[in-house]
Design a protein around this motif. Sequence first.
Motif, PDB file in Angstrom:
ATOM      1  N   PHE A   5       0.820  -1.206   0.000  1.00  0.00           N
ATOM      2  CA  PHE A   5       0.000   0.000   0.000  1.00  0.00           C
ATOM      3  C   PHE A   5       0.857   1.261   0.000  1.00  0.00           C
ATOM      4  O   PHE A   5       0.437   2.291  -0.506  1.00  0.00           O
ATOM      5  N   ALA A   6       2.043   1.177   0.562  1.00  0.00           N
ATOM      6  CA  ALA A   6       2.962   2.315   0.490  1.00  0.00           C
ATOM      7  C   ALA A   6       3.345   2.596  -0.960  1.00  0.00           C
ATOM      8  O   ALA A   6       3.421   3.759  -1.397  1.00  0.00           O
ATOM      9  N   GLN A   7       3.566   1.545  -1.729  1.00  0.00           N
ATOM     10  CA  GLN A   7       3.887   1.712  -3.147  1.00  0.00           C
ATOM     11  C   GLN A   7       2.695   2.271  -3.916  1.00  0.00           C
ATOM     12  O   GLN A   7       2.850   3.136  -4.787  1.00  0.00           O
ATOM     13  N   LYS A   8       1.500   1.791  -3.586  1.00  0.00           N
ATOM     14  CA  LYS A   8       0.294   2.307  -4.249  1.00  0.00           C
ATOM     15  C   LYS A   8       0.072   3.774  -3.901  1.00  0.00           C
ATOM     16  O   LYS A   8      -0.390   4.551  -4.747  1.00  0.00           O
ATOM     17  N   THR A   9       0.404   4.151  -2.671  1.00  0.00           N
ATOM     18  CA  THR A   9       0.272   5.550  -2.274  1.00  0.00           C
ATOM     19  C   THR A   9       1.193   6.433  -3.098  1.00  0.00           C
ATOM     20  O   THR A   9       0.787   7.498  -3.584  1.00  0.00           O
ATOM     21  N   ASP A  10       2.430   6.006  -3.256  1.00  0.00           N
ATOM     22  CA  ASP A  10       3.395   6.784  -4.053  1.00  0.00           C
ATOM     23  C   ASP A  10       2.939   6.905  -5.501  1.00  0.00           C
ATOM     24  O   ASP A  10       3.063   7.972  -6.115  1.00  0.00           O
ATOM     25  N   ARG A  11       2.407   5.813  -6.054  1.00  0.00           N
ATOM     26  CA  ARG A  11       1.922   5.863  -7.436  1.00  0.00           C
ATOM     27  C   ARG A  11       0.741   6.807  -7.568  1.00  0.00           C
ATOM     28  O   ARG A  11       0.652   7.580  -8.530  1.00  0.00           O
ATOM     29  N   SER A 210      -2.909   6.011   1.518  1.00  0.00           N
ATOM     30  CA  SER A 210      -1.972   6.492   2.536  1.00  0.00           C
ATOM     31  C   SER A 210      -2.387   5.996   3.923  1.00  0.00           C
ATOM     32  O   SER A 210      -1.524   5.646   4.747  1.00  0.00           O
ATOM     33  N   GLU A 211      -3.695   5.949   4.185  1.00  0.00           N
ATOM     34  CA  GLU A 211      -4.165   5.437   5.469  1.00  0.00           C
ATOM     35  C   GLU A 211      -3.936   3.925   5.579  1.00  0.00           C
ATOM     36  O   GLU A 211      -3.542   3.419   6.634  1.00  0.00           O
ATOM     37  N   LEU A 212      -4.183   3.200   4.492  1.00  0.00           N
ATOM     38  CA  LEU A 212      -3.947   1.759   4.511  1.00  0.00           C
ATOM     39  C   LEU A 212      -2.464   1.443   4.631  1.00  0.00           C
ATOM     40  O   LEU A 212      -2.073   0.459   5.265  1.00  0.00           O
ATOM     41  N   ALA A 213      -1.610   2.285   4.026  1.00  0.00           N
ATOM     42  CA  ALA A 213      -0.162   2.086   4.153  1.00  0.00           C
ATOM     43  C   ALA A 213       0.283   2.303   5.596  1.00  0.00           C
ATOM     44  O   ALA A 213       1.152   1.584   6.109  1.00  0.00           O
ATOM     45  N   ALA A 214      -0.307   3.301   6.265  1.00  0.00           N
ATOM     46  CA  ALA A 214       0.018   3.542   7.676  1.00  0.00           C
ATOM     47  C   ALA A 214      -0.469   2.384   8.539  1.00  0.00           C
ATOM     48  O   ALA A 214       0.207   1.982   9.495  1.00  0.00           O
ATOM     49  N   ASP A 215      -1.649   1.836   8.221  1.00  0.00           N
ATOM     50  CA  ASP A 215      -2.136   0.652   8.945  1.00  0.00           C
ATOM     51  C   ASP A 215      -1.224  -0.546   8.689  1.00  0.00           C
ATOM     52  O   ASP A 215      -0.987  -1.362   9.590  1.00  0.00           O
ATOM     53  N   SER A 265     -10.340  -6.678   8.226  1.00  0.00           N
ATOM     54  CA  SER A 265     -11.167  -7.882   8.398  1.00  0.00           C
ATOM     55  C   SER A 265     -11.074  -8.858   7.237  1.00  0.00           C
ATOM     56  O   SER A 265     -11.555  -9.986   7.337  1.00  0.00           O
ATOM     57  N   ASP A 266     -10.469  -8.434   6.127  1.00  0.00           N
ATOM     58  CA  ASP A 266     -10.421  -9.289   4.932  1.00  0.00           C
ATOM     59  C   ASP A 266      -9.055  -9.166   4.270  1.00  0.00           C
ATOM     60  O   ASP A 266      -8.669  -8.092   3.792  1.00  0.00           O
ATOM     61  N   ASP A 267      -8.317 -10.271   4.226  1.00  0.00           N
ATOM     62  CA  ASP A 267      -6.981 -10.272   3.619  1.00  0.00           C
ATOM     63  C   ASP A 267      -7.011  -9.897   2.146  1.00  0.00           C
ATOM     64  O   ASP A 267      -6.054  -9.310   1.620  1.00  0.00           O
ATOM     65  N   GLN A 268      -8.075 -10.254   1.467  1.00  0.00           N
ATOM     66  CA  GLN A 268      -8.138 -10.081   0.020  1.00  0.00           C
ATOM     67  C   GLN A 268      -8.759  -8.747  -0.412  1.00  0.00           C
ATOM     68  O   GLN A 268      -8.838  -8.468  -1.605  1.00  0.00           O
ATOM     69  N   TYR A 269      -9.186  -7.959   0.565  1.00  0.00           N
ATOM     70  CA  TYR A 269      -9.896  -6.725   0.208  1.00  0.00           C
ATOM     71  C   TYR A 269      -8.939  -5.682  -0.376  1.00  0.00           C
ATOM     72  O   TYR A 269      -7.870  -5.414   0.168  1.00  0.00           O
ATOM     73  N   THR A 270      -9.356  -5.098  -1.495  1.00  0.00           N
ATOM     74  CA  THR A 270      -8.624  -3.994  -2.123  1.00  0.00           C
ATOM     75  C   THR A 270      -9.633  -2.924  -2.512  1.00  0.00           C
ATOM     76  O   THR A 270     -10.626  -3.224  -3.178  1.00  0.00           O
ATOM     77  N   PRO A 271      -9.416  -1.690  -2.100  1.00  0.00           N
ATOM     78  CA  PRO A 271     -10.373  -0.616  -2.434  1.00  0.00           C
ATOM     79  C   PRO A 271     -10.518  -0.443  -3.938  1.00  0.00           C
ATOM     80  O   PRO A 271      -9.555  -0.575  -4.698  1.00  0.00           O
TER      81      PRO A 271
END
Length: 287
Positions: A5-11, A210-215, A265-271
Amino acid sequence: MNGSFAQKTDRAFRHSLLLVLGVAGLLTLAFLELYRQLAMFLPALIHQAATACGCSAMVPLSTHPYIFIALGILGGLAGSFIIYALYQLVSLIVRTRKYTASHLHLSKARLSTKLEQIIEQIGIDPDSIVEISNVAPVVFCFGIWQTKICVSSGLVKILTANELQAVLLHEWHHLQTHDPRRLFVLKYFQSTLFFVPGIKMIVKKYITFSELAADERATNDFTDRSTLAAAIFKITQSEEKSLVRTSLALSFFSSVIAERVNRLSDDQYTPRFKMFDRGFWLGLSSM
């Protein structure tokens, strides 16, 4: 920790900047062309006003009124847009500083023992933490140039040591990636270039990632979720909701709660983000 998610945030941030710079470049070219046209036709307009015979020798009489009117309208719109952009810049700075100052004037001279111990355990610079005397559970990352974390004594009180550690790791990620500075840039251009198709969605995408990367950082790549989830529940249950937050250049712990809870709550969840909505087509039409 793979930092996906950190990489997705940068992108997402790079994509936002590319969109903004592209639109800003086009607007700059349009303003320069408008200035060139005004410089070319302005003498004819002055000549027409100074003489009773018109300016047919310089510009065709049948077309020059429309040229002058069009250039006048465009010049007025360009000037209004520049004033609006400056207003949005000043307004964002003032709102953010006002909100931050309203909390920092309650800052304590020394951190509480519980907070000091946790900071030492996880290796956070104590100078980056500001504790305020407030019974409400307040925590956010602030500062465009010198980034710090604001934590209230009320938050320290209601959270367990492990929960407080997870919250501080979350905010520490925002501090290290200078998220308040990035948010300032993105929120300014979102408010100024509101007519650009897709800009609202791209900014939302950045904030979510950015929030998911911090989590991701706070839970060791989502392997220890229960502690952070408990902290989120306690803070959102106790804090006072404020709509003004959406227009501030600050990283709040309780942002995009739904997406974060879904991921915890879900390993596979992606926004997922819908690009071609009504706002996109309206923005495209205005462009």
